[in-house]
Design an enzyme around this catalytic site. Structure first.
Site, PDB file in Angstrom:
ATOM      1  N   GLY A   1       0.823  -1.201   0.000  1.00 63.24           N
ATOM      2  CA  GLY A   1       0.000   0.000   0.000  1.00 63.24           C
ATOM      3  C   GLY A   1       0.857   1.251   0.000  1.00 63.24           C
ATOM      4  O   GLY A   1       2.040   1.218   0.344  1.00 63.24           O
TER       5      GLY A   1
ATOM      6  N   GLY B   1       0.647   5.648   0.926  1.00 59.15           N
ATOM      7  CA  GLY B   1      -0.092   6.707   1.592  1.00 59.15           C
ATOM      8  C   GLY B   1       0.725   7.974   1.613  1.00 59.15           C
ATOM      9  O   GLY B   1       1.816   8.046   1.040  1.00 59.15           O
ATOM     10  N   SER B   2       0.198   8.989   2.281  1.00 58.13           N
ATOM     11  CA  SER B   2       0.916  10.260   2.362  1.00 58.13           C
ATOM     12  C   SER B   2       2.231  10.119   3.120  1.00 58.13           C
ATOM     13  O   SER B   2       3.169  10.887   2.916  1.00 58.13           O
ATOM     14  CB  SER B   2       0.035  11.305   3.043  1.00 58.13           C
ATOM     15  OG  SER B   2      -0.331  10.861   4.346  1.00 58.13           O
TER      16      SER B   2
ATOM     17  N   GLY C   1       4.289   7.453   2.922  1.00 60.10           N
ATOM     18  CA  GLY C   1       5.274   6.667   2.188  1.00 60.10           C
ATOM     19  C   GLY C   1       4.650   5.392   1.651  1.00 60.10           C
ATOM     20  O   GLY C   1       3.518   5.418   1.154  1.00 60.10           O
TER      21      GLY C   1
ATOM     22  N   VAL D   1       4.271   0.790   2.041  1.00 56.03           N
ATOM     23  CA  VAL D   1       4.402  -0.427   2.850  1.00 56.03           C
ATOM     24  C   VAL D   1       4.698  -1.590   1.916  1.00 56.03           C
ATOM     25  O   VAL D   1       4.012  -1.777   0.909  1.00 56.03           O
ATOM     26  CB  VAL D   1       3.128  -0.716   3.667  1.00 56.03           C
ATOM     27  CG1 VAL D   1       3.315  -1.982   4.504  1.00 56.03           C
ATOM     28  CG2 VAL D   1       2.780   0.456   4.567  1.00 56.03           C
TER      29      VAL D   1
ATOM     30  N   LYS E   1       7.223  -0.632   6.611  1.00 55.33           N
ATOM     31  CA  LYS E   1       6.660   0.685   6.308  1.00 55.33           C
ATOM     32  C   LYS E   1       7.804   1.668   6.115  1.00 55.33           C
ATOM     33  O   LYS E   1       8.569   1.936   7.034  1.00 55.33           O
ATOM     34  CB  LYS E   1       5.748   1.136   7.449  1.00 55.33           C
ATOM     35  CG  LYS E   1       4.989   2.428   7.171  1.00 55.33           C
ATOM     36  CD  LYS E   1       3.992   2.694   8.285  1.00 55.33           C
ATOM     37  CE  LYS E   1       3.162   3.938   8.017  1.00 55.33           C
ATOM     38  NZ  LYS E   1       2.159   4.169   9.086  1.00 55.33           N
TER      39      LYS E   1
ATOM     40  N   ASP F   1      -7.053   8.793  13.537  1.00 59.05           N
ATOM     41  CA  ASP F   1      -7.234   8.479  12.118  1.00 59.05           C
ATOM     42  C   ASP F   1      -7.837   7.091  11.936  1.00 59.05           C
ATOM     43  O   ASP F   1      -7.378   6.295  11.114  1.00 59.05           O
ATOM     44  CB  ASP F   1      -5.899   8.586  11.383  1.00 59.05           C
ATOM     45  CG  ASP F   1      -6.075   8.724   9.876  1.00 59.05           C
ATOM     46  OD1 ASP F   1      -7.170   9.124   9.442  1.00 59.05           O
ATOM     47  OD2 ASP F   1      -5.123   8.427   9.135  1.00 59.05           O
TER      48      ASP F   1
END
Length: 563
Positions: free
Chosen positions: A285, A287-288, A290, A292, A306, A401
């Site tokens: 995956g 995301g903002s 970085g 994984v 991660k 979150d």
């Protein structure tokens, strides 16, 4: 092979594509070629000797491919060569002795390979060198004193190798040096006072060695912090004395996060090996923060890695928070930290791998399905974790979150809460705090989104939204939610008699008795969810009450099912 027909070609740039295979031998026919860039492809095999035939070549970049084998000894024939970038491949063996004859070369980057052997005394021949990066290899032996004779060298990194012995006093002669990284080796002895003479030296990293004695206090050392010397147990000096170690909110001495509570420190090289060079096929995956990756450690343990990108101070704080929380909070429904790597230019967190992915995947993929009881158990796993974070710790933690993509499922579909990058810790006698971090739209409590006010109520609200989402299979950001309609109001308007119109129709399977039981239980769940995400924080309750309510409802569901 026909590339060899371009006899007059002076520049060839094929970087950052998806080229595979090996370099064709015909490339040796490009006798006028001065610039060759093949970076960021999937090329493999040996670096062929035919490259040595391009004697006018000044710039040669083969970085971030899958080249293997050794460096061709004939490279010394390329006397025009000024820039050599072969980093992030799988090169092995020693650097050939002939390489040190390239006396006019300016920049050399061979980092992140598997090179072995010693750094030759003949490195002193490279008088023009301004950049040398041999980091993240398996180079051993001593640092040659002749390295100190490179008066033009500005950037030197020998980090993440197996070097031993002293740092040469001759390093004080490298008057052009701006950056020096010798971290993660087995260096011993004292730090040379001659380094104080390097008046334009700005960055130094000597961490994770076996250095001892007093740290110099002049020159660049006036502005360095203890992080520069971390994990050298026998060092002392003014720098360490003047650094006041503050107690963090856990009551522990705040230490570098690469060793905080982690069973085994891991190197960048080991992470690179585990993920097969951060191969795209291992991506789990993005995301903002970085990316994984799925990885396999040398112990054969499958992990999630991660990787944090550090283009802002916010990302650095995100890494620090996640490390701090996951290494110090202990609950069976939290993702467990196995290790982490914290260097100046690379930071990552290694956690247990969750084979069933995220709750988001199970909700919205047509290939997966969760029954009513499975969804209920997952949400009970989540709320018991939040109860622990909010009420069982001396310093409460607010996740900030909560959403299905941050809920990961193990091989038995047990939920584990992850991603604490924007979490907040509430200090002693502190029921709320303020933050400037940006949460995910759709799950945000009004006081958080509008004013940045963080309390445990923020998580209660987000949990309520997620509870609605799990049993309706509707995202809070669905296109249907416009002009004042949102997930909360849509569910609320259906209560209690039209619940079948909003709940996930996939749950309505089985005999009439089973469907009636699910309808009754889903009504209870959605009512509880609406109470959690009310716009009035004081009325939304707490996680202790939610745990009790959901477990009580689960018991009633099972009794009715058995009747």
């Amino acid at each position: 092979m026909e590339v060899g027909n371009l006899h007059k070609l002076e520049e060839l740039d094929l970087s950052h594509n998806k080229l595979n295979g090996s370099i064709p031998k015909a490339i040796g026919g490009l006798l006028d070629l001065q610039y060759l860039n093949l970076e960021g492809n999937e090329l493999h095999g040996l670096i062929i000797d035919e490259i040595c035939e391009i004697t006018k070549l000044a710039y040669l970049c083969l970085s971030r491919n899958k080249f293997s084998g050794g460096m061709p000894p004939c490279l010394a024939n390329n006397t025009s060569l000024r820039d050599l970038y072969w980093d992030s491949n799988k090169l092995i063996l020693e650097i050939p002795p002939s390489f040190w004859n390239l006396k006019d070369i300016l920049r050399v980057n061979l980092s992140s390979n598997i090179l072995v052997g010693n750094v030759s005394l003949r490195i002193g021949n490279l008088n023009a060198l301004v950049l040398l990066d041999l980091s993240r290899n398996h180079i051993s032996g001593f640092i040659p004193t002749t390295l100190g004779g490179l008066n033009n060298l500005q950037d030197l990194s020998l980090a993440h190798n197996n070097l031993q012995g002293n740092i040469p006093e001759s390093f004080g002669n490298m008057l052009s040096l701006v950056k020096l990284n010798l971290s993660e080796n087995n260096l011993s002895g004292k730090i040379p006072k001659s380094l104080e003479l390097l008046i334009i030296l700005k960055y130094v990293n000597l961490s994770y060695n076996k250095l001892q004695g007093e740290i110099p206090s002049g020159g660049v050392f006036k502005n360095l912090t203890p992080k520069t010397f971390m994990m050298n147990q026998a060092l002392c000096g003014i720098i360490l004395l003047r650094h006041k170690r503050q107690q963090n909110s856990w009551g522990l001495v705040k230490r570098d996060l690469s060793i905080l509570g982690v069973r085994k420190r891991i190197s960048h090289f080991e992470i690179q090996e585990a993920t097969n060079g951060f191969d795209e096929s291992n991506i789990l995956g993005r995301g903002s923060y970085g990316s994984v990756f799925k990885g396999k450690l040398s112990s054969a343990l499958i992990v999630a890695v991660k990787i944090f990108k550090f283009d802002s101070h916010v990302m650095l704080r995100s890494f620090e928070k996640e490390c701090d929380i996951l290494c110090n909070a202990h609950h069976h429904n939290l993702v467990k930290v196995i290790s982490c790597c914290s260097n100046v230019d690379f930071k990552s967190l290694v956690t247990e791998f969750m084979p069933n992915g995220s709750l988001k995947k199970w909700l919205y993929s047509h290939n997966y399905f969760l029954g009513f009881l499975q969804r209920l158990n997952i949400m009970i796993n989540v709320v018991t974790t939040l109860e622990y974070l909010h009420h069982a710790l001396l310093t409460p933690i607010v996740h900030c979150d909560l959403k299905p993509s941050n809920i990961l499922l193990d091989d038995e579909l047990v939920a584990h809460v992850s991603d604490f990058g924007i979490s907040e810790l509430l200090g002693k006698e502190e029921s709320k705090t303020n933050t400037e971090t940006v949460p995910t739209i759709g799950y945000v409590a009004p006081e958080y989104g509008s004013f940045g006010v963080v309390s445990t109520k923020v998580d209660v609200y987000s949990y309520g939204i997620m509870l609605l989402e799990v049993f309706t299979r509707k995202r809070p950001t669905e296109d249907m939610f416009v002009e004042g309609l949102n997930l909360k109001s849509w569910v609320s308007e259906s209560m209690p008699h039209a619940i079948i119109q909003v709940m996930d129709s996939n749950l309505l399977e089985g005999d009439q008795h089973h469907i009636k039981n699910i309808l009754t239980s889903t009504t209870f769940v959605l009512e509880l969810a609406l109470n959690c995400c009310t716009n009035l924080p004081k009325a939304c309750g707490n996680m202790i009450d939610v745990v009790v309510s959901l477990n009580k409802m689960k018991g009633m569901f099972l009794r009715r099912q058995a009747a």
